[in-house]
Design a protein around this motif. Sequence first.
Motif, PDB file in Angstrom:
ATOM      1  N   LYS A  25       7.072  -1.606  22.702  1.00 56.50           N
ATOM      2  CA  LYS A  25       6.881  -0.174  22.940  1.00 56.50           C
ATOM      3  C   LYS A  25       5.879   0.449  21.977  1.00 56.50           C
ATOM      4  O   LYS A  25       5.582   1.644  22.080  1.00 56.50           O
ATOM      5  CB  LYS A  25       8.218   0.561  22.846  1.00 56.50           C
ATOM      6  N   PHE A  26       5.369  -0.337  21.017  1.00 57.41           N
ATOM      7  CA  PHE A  26       4.353   0.191  20.111  1.00 57.41           C
ATOM      8  C   PHE A  26       2.985   0.184  20.783  1.00 57.41           C
ATOM      9  O   PHE A  26       2.689  -0.658  21.634  1.00 57.41           O
ATOM     10  CB  PHE A  26       4.309  -0.631  18.824  1.00 57.41           C
ATOM     11  N   ALA A  27       2.147   1.127  20.407  1.00 59.49           N
ATOM     12  CA  ALA A  27       0.817   1.256  20.998  1.00 59.49           C
ATOM     13  C   ALA A  27      -0.066   0.076  20.590  1.00 59.49           C
ATOM     14  O   ALA A  27       0.098  -0.500  19.508  1.00 59.49           O
ATOM     15  CB  ALA A  27       0.183   2.578  20.551  1.00 59.49           C
ATOM     16  N   PRO A  28      -1.013  -0.279  21.452  1.00 57.56           N
ATOM     17  CA  PRO A  28      -1.906  -1.401  21.148  1.00 57.56           C
ATOM     18  C   PRO A  28      -3.022  -0.983  20.189  1.00 57.56           C
ATOM     19  O   PRO A  28      -4.111  -0.584  20.603  1.00 57.56           O
ATOM     20  CB  PRO A  28      -2.459  -1.787  22.533  1.00 57.56           C
ATOM     21  N   TYR A  29      -2.734  -1.074  18.906  1.00 57.58           N
ATOM     22  CA  TYR A  29      -3.761  -0.802  17.897  1.00 57.58           C
ATOM     23  C   TYR A  29      -3.607  -1.810  16.768  1.00 57.58           C
ATOM     24  O   TYR A  29      -2.536  -1.906  16.150  1.00 57.58           O
ATOM     25  CB  TYR A  29      -3.643   0.606  17.322  1.00 57.58           C
ATOM     26  N   GLY A  30      -4.665  -2.547  16.483  1.00 57.82           N
ATOM     27  CA  GLY A  30      -4.656  -3.475  15.367  1.00 57.82           C
ATOM     28  C   GLY A  30      -3.435  -4.381  15.406  1.00 57.82           C
ATOM     29  O   GLY A  30      -3.106  -4.976  16.436  1.00 57.82           O
ATOM     30  N   ASP A  31      -2.735  -4.473  14.260  1.00 58.46           N
ATOM     31  CA  ASP A  31      -1.546  -5.314  14.190  1.00 58.46           C
ATOM     32  C   ASP A  31      -0.262  -4.499  14.261  1.00 58.46           C
ATOM     33  O   ASP A  31       0.792  -4.973  13.833  1.00 58.46           O
ATOM     34  CB  ASP A  31      -1.560  -6.163  12.917  1.00 58.46           C
ATOM     35  N   LEU A  32      -0.338  -3.291  14.839  1.00 58.08           N
ATOM     36  CA  LEU A  32       0.835  -2.425  14.881  1.00 58.08           C
ATOM     37  C   LEU A  32       1.991  -3.095  15.622  1.00 58.08           C
ATOM     38  O   LEU A  32       3.142  -3.049  15.156  1.00 58.08           O
ATOM     39  CB  LEU A  32       0.481  -1.081  15.535  1.00 58.08           C
ATOM     40  N   ARG A  33       1.718  -3.704  16.760  1.00 61.97           N
ATOM     41  CA  ARG A  33       2.798  -4.353  17.507  1.00 61.97           C
ATOM     42  C   ARG A  33       3.380  -5.549  16.742  1.00 61.97           C
ATOM     43  O   ARG A  33       4.552  -5.864  16.881  1.00 61.97           O
ATOM     44  CB  ARG A  33       2.307  -4.795  18.885  1.00 61.97           C
ATOM     45  N   ASP A  34       2.550  -6.218  15.951  1.00 65.19           N
ATOM     46  CA  ASP A  34       3.057  -7.322  15.140  1.00 65.19           C
ATOM     47  C   ASP A  34       3.972  -6.800  14.038  1.00 65.19           C
ATOM     48  O   ASP A  34       4.922  -7.478  13.638  1.00 65.19           O
ATOM     49  CB  ASP A  34       1.897  -8.112  14.530  1.00 65.19           C
ATOM     50  N   ARG A  35       3.706  -5.612  13.543  1.00 62.49           N
ATOM     51  CA  ARG A  35       4.553  -5.021  12.508  1.00 62.49           C
ATOM     52  C   ARG A  35       5.856  -4.476  13.104  1.00 62.49           C
ATOM     53  O   ARG A  35       6.893  -4.468  12.444  1.00 62.49           O
ATOM     54  CB  ARG A  35       3.804  -3.892  11.799  1.00 62.49           C
ATOM     55  N   GLY A  36       5.789  -4.004  14.342  1.00 63.87           N
ATOM     56  CA  GLY A  36       6.954  -3.418  14.983  1.00 63.87           C
ATOM     57  C   GLY A  36       8.041  -4.442  15.236  1.00 63.87           C
ATOM     58  O   GLY A  36       7.784  -5.650  15.314  1.00 63.87           O
ATOM     59  N   GLU A  37       9.271  -3.965  15.362  1.00 61.62           N
ATOM     60  CA  GLU A  37      10.436  -4.822  15.496  1.00 61.62           C
ATOM     61  C   GLU A  37      11.385  -4.300  16.567  1.00 61.62           C
ATOM     62  O   GLU A  37      11.322  -3.132  16.954  1.00 61.62           O
ATOM     63  CB  GLU A  37      11.196  -4.875  14.165  1.00 61.62           C
ATOM     64  N   GLU A  38      12.297  -5.199  17.021  1.00 59.54           N
ATOM     65  CA  GLU A  38      13.450  -4.780  17.815  1.00 59.54           C
ATOM     66  C   GLU A  38      14.430  -4.145  16.831  1.00 59.54           C
ATOM     67  O   GLU A  38      15.472  -4.712  16.494  1.00 59.54           O
ATOM     68  CB  GLU A  38      14.088  -5.987  18.495  1.00 59.54           C
ATOM     69  N   GLY A  39      14.081  -2.991  16.318  1.00 65.45           N
ATOM     70  CA  GLY A  39      14.735  -2.531  15.111  1.00 65.45           C
ATOM     71  C   GLY A  39      15.243  -1.112  15.141  1.00 65.45           C
ATOM     72  O   GLY A  39      15.158  -0.390  16.135  1.00 65.45           O
ATOM     73  N   LEU A  40      15.777  -0.736  13.975  1.00 63.87           N
ATOM     74  CA  LEU A  40      16.211   0.626  13.698  1.00 63.87           C
ATOM     75  C   LEU A  40      15.161   1.283  12.836  1.00 63.87           C
ATOM     76  O   LEU A  40      14.679   0.701  11.850  1.00 63.87           O
ATOM     77  CB  LEU A  40      17.563   0.605  12.964  1.00 63.87           C
TER      78      LEU A  40
ATOM     79  N   GLN B 272       2.350   1.658   7.906  1.00 67.15           N
ATOM     80  CA  GLN B 272       2.994   1.326   6.633  1.00 67.15           C
ATOM     81  C   GLN B 272       4.223   0.432   6.836  1.00 67.15           C
ATOM     82  O   GLN B 272       4.833  -0.025   5.867  1.00 67.15           O
ATOM     83  CB  GLN B 272       3.414   2.606   5.910  1.00 67.15           C
ATOM     84  N   ILE B 273       4.621   0.200   8.117  1.00 64.22           N
ATOM     85  CA  ILE B 273       5.653  -0.807   8.371  1.00 64.22           C
ATOM     86  C   ILE B 273       5.153  -2.129   7.821  1.00 64.22           C
ATOM     87  O   ILE B 273       4.013  -2.524   8.088  1.00 64.22           O
ATOM     88  CB  ILE B 273       5.946  -0.931   9.879  1.00 64.22           C
ATOM     89  N   PRO B 274       5.961  -2.841   7.044  1.00 59.10           N
ATOM     90  CA  PRO B 274       5.456  -4.072   6.427  1.00 59.10           C
ATOM     91  C   PRO B 274       5.034  -5.112   7.457  1.00 59.10           C
ATOM     92  O   PRO B 274       5.653  -5.245   8.524  1.00 59.10           O
ATOM     93  CB  PRO B 274       6.641  -4.574   5.601  1.00 59.10           C
ATOM     94  N   ALA B 275       4.004  -5.851   7.143  1.00 56.05           N
ATOM     95  CA  ALA B 275       3.659  -7.029   7.929  1.00 56.05           C
ATOM     96  C   ALA B 275       4.770  -8.063   7.758  1.00 56.05           C
ATOM     97  O   ALA B 275       5.589  -7.983   6.832  1.00 56.05           O
ATOM     98  CB  ALA B 275       2.320  -7.584   7.464  1.00 56.05           C
ATOM     99  N   ASP B 276       4.804  -9.045   8.661  1.00 60.00           N
ATOM    100  CA  ASP B 276       5.894 -10.022   8.621  1.00 60.00           C
ATOM    101  C   ASP B 276       6.050 -10.667   7.250  1.00 60.00           C
ATOM    102  O   ASP B 276       7.167 -10.860   6.760  1.00 60.00           O
ATOM    103  CB  ASP B 276       5.663 -11.099   9.670  1.00 60.00           C
ATOM    104  N   ALA B 277       4.955 -11.023   6.620  1.00 57.57           N
ATOM    105  CA  ALA B 277       5.024 -11.710   5.331  1.00 57.57           C
ATOM    106  C   ALA B 277       5.618 -10.834   4.235  1.00 57.57           C
ATOM    107  O   ALA B 277       6.072 -11.351   3.202  1.00 57.57           O
ATOM    108  CB  ALA B 277       3.633 -12.181   4.925  1.00 57.57           C
TER     109      ALA B 277
ATOM    110  N   MET C  31       0.852  -1.197   0.000  1.00 60.54           N
ATOM    111  CA  MET C  31       0.000   0.000   0.000  1.00 60.54           C
ATOM    112  C   MET C  31       0.878   1.235   0.000  1.00 60.54           C
ATOM    113  O   MET C  31       1.743   1.391   0.855  1.00 60.54           O
ATOM    114  CB  MET C  31      -0.899   0.010   1.238  1.00 60.54           C
ATOM    115  N   PRO C  32       0.720   2.140  -0.972  1.00 57.40           N
ATOM    116  CA  PRO C  32       1.590   3.319  -1.009  1.00 57.40           C
ATOM    117  C   PRO C  32       1.350   4.232   0.165  1.00 57.40           C
ATOM    118  O   PRO C  32       0.242   4.298   0.715  1.00 57.40           O
ATOM    119  CB  PRO C  32       1.199   3.990  -2.339  1.00 57.40           C
ATOM    120  N   ARG C  33       2.390   4.942   0.545  1.00 55.53           N
ATOM    121  CA  ARG C  33       2.294   5.880   1.662  1.00 55.53           C
ATOM    122  C   ARG C  33       1.466   7.074   1.247  1.00 55.53           C
ATOM    123  O   ARG C  33       1.669   7.626   0.162  1.00 55.53           O
ATOM    124  CB  ARG C  33       3.698   6.332   2.068  1.00 55.53           C
ATOM    125  N   PRO C  34       0.468   7.498   2.054  1.00 56.26           N
ATOM    126  CA  PRO C  34      -0.387   8.627   1.680  1.00 56.26           C
ATOM    127  C   PRO C  34       0.434   9.878   1.442  1.00 56.26           C
ATOM    128  O   PRO C  34       1.422  10.134   2.127  1.00 56.26           O
ATOM    129  CB  PRO C  34      -1.311   8.798   2.900  1.00 56.26           C
TER     130      PRO C  34
END
Length: 511
Positions: A394-409, A58-63, A1-4
């Motif tokens: 540390k991501f907020a509890p909304y939808g799959d946001l925490r699933d998209r988030g990573e121990e990342g940069l 817009q962070i990609p889902a795991d897949a 999905m393109p970024r708005p």
Amino acid sequence: MPRPARTARTRHARTLATVTLSLTLAACAPGGSPTPPAPDTRPEGTFTDRWTLQEALQIPADADKTAQTTMPLITSWPQGAQKTLPDQWVWDTWPLKTEDMQIATVRAADGTPYYVLIHLSVDDSVLPGARHDLATLRYSYSTDGRSWQPGGYLFPEGVVLGSRNWAGSALLKADGSVEVYYTVTGERNEGPVQGPSSVLERQHVGDVRGALTADGQLAPQSGSGFPNEGGVGFEQRIALADGVKAEVVGGRVVFSGTWKHRVILRADGTLYQTAAQSDAGPLYGFRDPWAFRNPADGKRYVVFTGNMGGLKSQQTCQPEDLGDATFRAGLGALNAEMPLHNGAIGLAVETAPGAWKLLNPLLTARCVNQELERPNLLMKGGKVYLFFSSHIGKFAPYGDLRDRGEEGLYGFVGDSLRGDYTPLNRGGLVLNTPLNQRYQSYSYDVLPGGLTTLFVDVPGIGNQDISVVSTLPPEQQRAVFGGTLGRTLKLDISGKTTNIVSELNYGQIIP
């Protein structure tokens, strides 16, 4: 999905209260709504950008995560005498730099260049989960920028501020003098935190309560911390240590002179949350100072980890935190815990030698993320790249946001220091750990040329949640933890995108 697309109207809607007030007044004026004033994007201006929920999703889902951002799997790491610091755990690490953000060298009498790293460290007999409660600063040095020799404690024992120290930055000035900016936590002479819990674990609990005076005002900060912890403090301040010069003596980098320590910045409660205001949800942050001289105006600044000012329990999700009108219309009811996630990247300016002033945040993430850790900058091609690390939890509890988030940069790009930042790679994700080893590394520092350092965290637990570590026998906890610098990653950073190019040596900081 393109970024708005981020239209001028959207950018203006994301400014601070002055613009919000202007829009409100305009709605009441006859003859339509005038164009709101342009945001004040001077470094010392009032504009604060937002990492919106719409952008973070817009962070990609795991897949959909690819080799563009996914780090190589860590299957082995240095042990024993081969670790960055033998007999020590190390994690957050930063190099000695020049004021213009380049890797600094300390020259020996024969001209040989020496590089310096500063580390958060603790004896490796300590359980990994307790290391934050006992962290001290040590350093190492190298003549090739990749093979490191231990230098010992950075500061003499007994002179450093606080009961333990967390991350920061270090500058080598033209005259050879050194400045170390670091996080002061608690008060000197406090006893260490006892028991199996750690600072990191308690940050998920958030049981700090702010005391109020009789007239309802926040009581002054005392440095006292969690209840029933023997008065151990969790108030964080930003300190500066200077008064020494870096020299090479007998093939070792040493610091000659006497370190002088002083606190230069404290959370004010208005721009940045204090410990007393952290009355709900995860514990606040006011730490990780990263100092530099801005080439655009020649002034010296510090970026740091913070949270938005005010009582956390009274925070609410604002339209500018969420996204554009079309996106907001489809959100539905929001989780009440979302506003407790109100991370910020702060900014301060040196107004006179030794005098520092807090400025409005560069970026906030209310209702998106609680903790934008270890911010650092890279200037490239006339653009300003802003990076930070964050945790899955540390991501907020909304939808799959925490699933998209990573121990990342995570990273953003703007036209100026206080600009309208665009998330890199659409959602902001620059590096993620492999999906079958989510907690293998953390604490990323982007250096000139795109070299990015990190430390080996707990690759030994595979795809289990990090909470499993504290349930293991002590020796097994130590066995699954790395506690050493990992292989440096080389990033290609071009415009609004990044790509992993290659994997380099352990702790390598120059090409």
